[in-house]
Design a protein around this motif. Sequence first.
Motif, PDB file in Angstrom:
ATOM      1  N   VAL B 410       0.830  -1.212   0.000  1.00 38.79           N
ATOM      2  CA  VAL B 410       0.000   0.000   0.000  1.00 38.79           C
ATOM      3  C   VAL B 410       0.867   1.266   0.000  1.00 38.79           C
ATOM      4  O   VAL B 410       0.548   2.254  -0.663  1.00 38.79           O
ATOM      5  CB  VAL B 410      -0.939  -0.053   1.226  1.00 38.79           C
ATOM      6  N   ASP B 411       1.986   1.210   0.723  1.00 37.53           N
ATOM      7  CA  ASP B 411       2.869   2.372   0.829  1.00 37.53           C
ATOM      8  C   ASP B 411       3.442   2.808  -0.513  1.00 37.53           C
ATOM      9  O   ASP B 411       3.921   3.931  -0.652  1.00 37.53           O
ATOM     10  CB  ASP B 411       4.037   2.063   1.776  1.00 37.53           C
ATOM     11  N   ARG B 412       3.416   1.932  -1.477  1.00 32.78           N
ATOM     12  CA  ARG B 412       3.983   2.283  -2.786  1.00 32.78           C
ATOM     13  C   ARG B 412       3.010   3.083  -3.642  1.00 32.78           C
ATOM     14  O   ARG B 412       3.363   3.540  -4.725  1.00 32.78           O
ATOM     15  CB  ARG B 412       4.340   0.989  -3.540  1.00 32.78           C
ATOM     16  N   ILE B 413       1.791   3.237  -3.165  1.00 31.52           N
ATOM     17  CA  ILE B 413       0.786   3.985  -3.928  1.00 31.52           C
ATOM     18  C   ILE B 413       1.125   5.474  -3.874  1.00 31.52           C
ATOM     19  O   ILE B 413       1.369   6.015  -2.791  1.00 31.52           O
ATOM     20  CB  ILE B 413      -0.626   3.702  -3.365  1.00 31.52           C
ATOM     21  N   PRO B 414       1.138   6.145  -5.033  1.00 29.36           N
ATOM     22  CA  PRO B 414       1.619   7.530  -5.071  1.00 29.36           C
ATOM     23  C   PRO B 414       0.598   8.591  -4.638  1.00 29.36           C
ATOM     24  O   PRO B 414       0.868   9.771  -4.811  1.00 29.36           O
ATOM     25  CB  PRO B 414       2.006   7.713  -6.549  1.00 29.36           C
ATOM     26  N   VAL B 418      -4.921   8.038  -0.343  1.00 30.65           N
ATOM     27  CA  VAL B 418      -5.308   6.643  -0.594  1.00 30.65           C
ATOM     28  C   VAL B 418      -4.496   5.712   0.308  1.00 30.65           C
ATOM     29  O   VAL B 418      -5.019   4.741   0.867  1.00 30.65           O
ATOM     30  CB  VAL B 418      -5.117   6.279  -2.086  1.00 30.65           C
ATOM     31  N   VAL B 419      -3.218   6.030   0.476  1.00 25.65           N
ATOM     32  CA  VAL B 419      -2.373   5.240   1.378  1.00 25.65           C
ATOM     33  C   VAL B 419      -2.959   5.267   2.788  1.00 25.65           C
ATOM     34  O   VAL B 419      -3.125   4.213   3.427  1.00 25.65           O
ATOM     35  CB  VAL B 419      -0.917   5.770   1.381  1.00 25.65           C
ATOM     36  N   ASP B 420      -3.298   6.458   3.274  1.00 28.06           N
ATOM     37  CA  ASP B 420      -3.850   6.582   4.630  1.00 28.06           C
ATOM     38  C   ASP B 420      -5.144   5.790   4.776  1.00 28.06           C
ATOM     39  O   ASP B 420      -5.358   5.086   5.767  1.00 28.06           O
ATOM     40  CB  ASP B 420      -4.137   8.059   4.956  1.00 28.06           C
TER      41      ASP B 420
END
Lengths: 257, 436
Positions: B410-414, B418-420
Amino acid sequence: MTKEEAPVLLEVRGLAAKAGSAQILKGIDFTVRAGEVHAIMGPNGSGKSTLSKVLAGHPAYEVTAGTARFDGQDLLAMAAEDRARAGFFLSFQYPVEVPGVANAQFLRLAYNSIQGARGRDELDPLEFDDYVREKMKLLEMAPAFLDRSLNTGFSGGEKKRNEILQMALLEPRLAFLDETDSGLDIDALRVVANGVNTLRNDDNAVVLVTHYQRLLNYIVPDYVHVMDGGRLVKTGGKELAIELEARGYDWIQKSAA
Amino acid sequence: MEEQLSRAFLDSLLSGRPGSGNEPGGLKALRARALERANALSVPTTRHEDWRFTDLSPLYRLSLNAPGTSVPLTVADITQHLVPGVAARCVFVDGHYRDDLSENGLGTEFVTVVRTGGEDRKVEPDVLDEIGRIATFDEDPFVAVNTAWLSEVLVIHLPRGACLTGPVHCLFVNTQADVVTHPRVLLVAESGSDVTLLEDFVTVHDRAYCVNAVSEIAVGANARVRHIRLQRESRSAFHVATGAVAVARDGRYESNAIATGARISRHNLHVRQDGEGAHFSLDGLAMIAGRQLADTHSFVDHALAHGTSRQLHKCVVSGGAHGVFNGRILVRPGAQLTDSSQESRNLLLSGKAQIDTKPQLEIFADDVKCAHGAAVGQLEPEEVFYLRSRGLPESLARSVLTYAFAADVVDRIPVPSVVDHLRAMILERTGIQELA
């Protein structure tokens, strides 16, 4: 320096343990009192790391004989987390990398687990942030370490600083530092040693598990134990470490045989 | 009998299709060809090698219709799915574009909906010609059916050198049971452009329905497309989706596909190198429980030299759920100096959970670097011990490590919001109150 009347923190008697079918510890006896620094030295494979892990409650080892009392409690009967909550700390030789958990999240979880067990207040993320930043100064760590994933991509020295940061946060009564000096350059070693010295006091104790004498120039031990073949074969003062550095481990192994 | 069931099912998917009108470009002919293929093909069964682990027969037994009247929705009803700072928001409810819920700050020359039977001269014919060029349907009945529909195609067009700061957010909301929708997105990113596409599939109920989605993406020379895909359908739903991507010289396509919903989901992701030096990164996470099945089939086609690809796919499977991953990488003759890596990592959280993972490397060039690895297992005892040694109870240590395993993808999502959002969702699923 050494106070015979100081309370006993750890009393290990006849401790033996195996991993799978390999008997690694074959009867360990030693006592650590509050305010003391001990060093356990020995060649690779002598059982130093195993002793640390057995005392911390690593599930890969089976205790086959002996006792270990920590602060009056039966250490070996306790779960790993309960040992930590009672004030036993192990600085890992190889700290585990956990991508996906921010260092700050992990540190706060650990801190609050210990605080809760001691009946003290837990900190929310903002309060904890202030608290941990203060402690990080001791280890000369940049605040950016809080946002990075736990130990992930940390250099060897950064991982060891992070271990001692945990020691600073958790304020253990007894800290086993397993090969905390290996792989450190001299600057990192100084920082880590300075951190440990600052955390020492009359109520806690430190056991340095190391292969090299170098660390002991910075954290001066009251006792040096030499481990070989799963036993502590010799105990002396800090001079013993210097002798080991000069002569190697062979003469101990020969005289013990 | 099986043939009859297949035919009846495909017919039900095709019924309610709008007729042809004055649709622009070659869409009319394309739809006709697709219909022909849909009529000739039959649905996949577990006897097909590509569908060995994914049994869609519960889907075939459903009686599905084209959507009727949707549950009335206002922006307030979808607030939880809104993403701040988007360049445009395109909301589809039960397959229909909803102007009142959408926000197109970019203008229709960038983002527009092309309707079957309608006439839309805003879209350049060259752009429309891309439809059906990358998402081929000759062998795939689901893509054929989707293409035979094409009732409302979302067309996103980035002219040469156009760079968007926020993502284009496509929100597909389902409000009705027993319906099938065929969402279709075309993204054409011309040379030197830069865009982030966020597709989010959500629902307001927990009953059964089917989504048959196709996203077609043309990445121009030296352009970059980041594509985030969130599949959060109802746990009774069926979700079949194809992403078809072609990347021109030195272009970059970076995908993050997260699947947490649906009873059975299948995501086909086909990325094709149409020029030298193209780069792909494909990250995937399936986090499933109960009786869910999530299947990802990716196909990276290194057709030309100097291509690079990086793939990390993770499954977190609990209960009696089943994760499937098939990662095909083809390095064609002449695709020299291809540098490709693929990693499939899978976490089984119960004795009944199941994983089938298969790397499939086909290498026909001799000067290439291809690394792949697959791991299926439980949490590492050394990691659990490390956390316990810091005072965390064993159950919390396990939850934290499960959370970390998923959050790593998930952390790789820019897109930070959305990550949070996904991190909070994973925290809830792993039952960790201490980090909230």
